[in-house]
Design a protein around this motif. Structure first.
Motif, short mmCIF file in Angstrom:
data_model
loop_
_atom_site.label_atom_id
_atom_site.label_comp_id
_atom_site.label_asym_id
_atom_site.label_seq_id
_atom_site.Cartn_x
_atom_site.Cartn_y
_atom_site.Cartn_z
N UNK A 1 0.81 -1.24 -0.03
CA UNK A 1 0.03 -0.07 -0.07
C UNK A 1 1.02 1.21 0.00
N UNK A 2 1.97 1.23 0.69
CA UNK A 2 2.77 2.31 0.79
C UNK A 2 3.39 2.52 -0.40
N UNK A 3 3.98 1.66 -1.25
CA UNK A 3 4.34 1.95 -2.68
C UNK A 3 3.35 2.36 -3.62
N UNK A 4 2.25 1.74 -3.54
CA UNK A 4 0.99 2.22 -4.40
C UNK A 4 0.71 3.49 -4.26
N UNK B 1 -0.22 9.94 1.07
CA UNK B 1 -0.82 9.32 2.20
C UNK B 1 0.55 8.49 2.76
N UNK B 2 0.77 8.73 4.04
CA UNK B 2 1.88 8.25 4.95
C UNK B 2 1.50 7.03 5.55
N UNK C 1 8.05 10.31 6.24
CA UNK C 1 7.31 8.98 6.36
C UNK C 1 8.27 8.13 7.16
N UNK C 2 7.61 7.90 8.39
CA UNK C 2 8.36 6.91 9.16
C UNK C 2 7.71 5.53 9.26
N UNK C 3 8.13 4.75 8.02
CA UNK C 3 7.51 3.49 7.47
C UNK C 3 7.37 2.38 8.42
#
Length: 245
Positions: free
Chosen positions: A167-170, A178-179, A233-235
């Motif tokens: 989802x992060x990559x998308x 969106x973070x 973003x702190x992923x």
């Protein structure tokens, strides 16, 4: 940097105790507005009374997407917007696969995986429309490695990790801003062990959890992630007791 938390509207599932409760309390202390979601209405009422006017609640079963959609609506009705979703609800009825506790397996899949998906489905239209937002999820150290006696739970938490990374990559590719933050807590002193129905497994887990740290440690990492500038973003964050191997 904590000024980036002030006046943000944060939705928290699994909010009636443990990590959810500690996070709500810390965020409100730092100026956020929080909408609490959980299944125990009596506990939610107590917390809103304690937290005051910058909080609201909705009785929420994350297995039902309509419940989570109501959380979004209540946040908008009370506070005018949604900035952060913390999908924290989860259970851990650990057992050996050979015990064939199929109902417990299904409950973990429904709450730990589908609950995250339902939460995402409810909030993503809002975040996509406003071109901003932050999704935080509670995976587990069991989302990074496998533990015997907890295979299905481990599988659900690996799934959360995969879903969130994809989802992060998308989101980056789609330009929605969106973070995402995925948390990998270790032994944290919460009610999680209460869902274990196998006495010997529960006893072993309780022995291990003697090194557990408080939910406040996880809440502090969430505050840190939200506090960052919107461009940062702190992923992923792993939170363990110092004594946990």
């Amino acid at each position: 940097m904590k000024n980036n938390v002030k006046d943000k509207v944060v939705i928290i599932t699994g909010a009636s105790s443990g990590i959810g409760e500690a996070t709500a309390q810390l965020l409100i202390k730092n100026g956020a507005k929080v909408v609490l979601g959980a299944r125990r209405e009596d506990r939610l009422k107590e917390l809103v009374k304690k937290f005051g006017g910058n909080s609201a609640y909705v009785v929420t079963d994350v297995r039902n997407v309509k419940d989570v959609e109501k959380l979004i609506q209540v946040a908008k009705d009370h506070f005018g917007k949604v900035d952060v979703l913390f999908a924290n609800a989860g259970i851990m009825p650990a057992s050996n696969m050979s015990e064939l506790k199929i109902e417990e397996w299904n409950d973990m899949v429904d709450i730990n995986i589908k609950g995250v998906l339902n939460s995402l489905a409810a909030v993503l239209p809002e975040f996509a429309a406003q071109k901003s937002g932050h999704v935080i999820t509670t995976s587990s150290i069991a989302g990074l490695k496998v533990f015997p006696g907890n295979s299905v739970y481990t599988g659900t938490k690996h799934a959360v990790r995969a879903i969130m990374d994809g989802f992060r990559m998308e989101s980056a590719m789609e330009g929605t801003n969106i973070r995402t933050t995925t948390l990998y807590p270790g032994a944290i002193a919460t009610e999680l062990l209460d869902t274990i129905s196998t006495p010997e497994v529960k006893s072993g887990m309780e022995q291990f959890y003697q090194i557990a740290i408080t939910p406040d440690a996880v809440a502090q990492t969430i505050l840190f992630a939200i506090s960052q500038p919107d461009s940062v973003g702190i992923t992923e964050m792993t939170i363990l007791p110092t004594k946990q191997a």
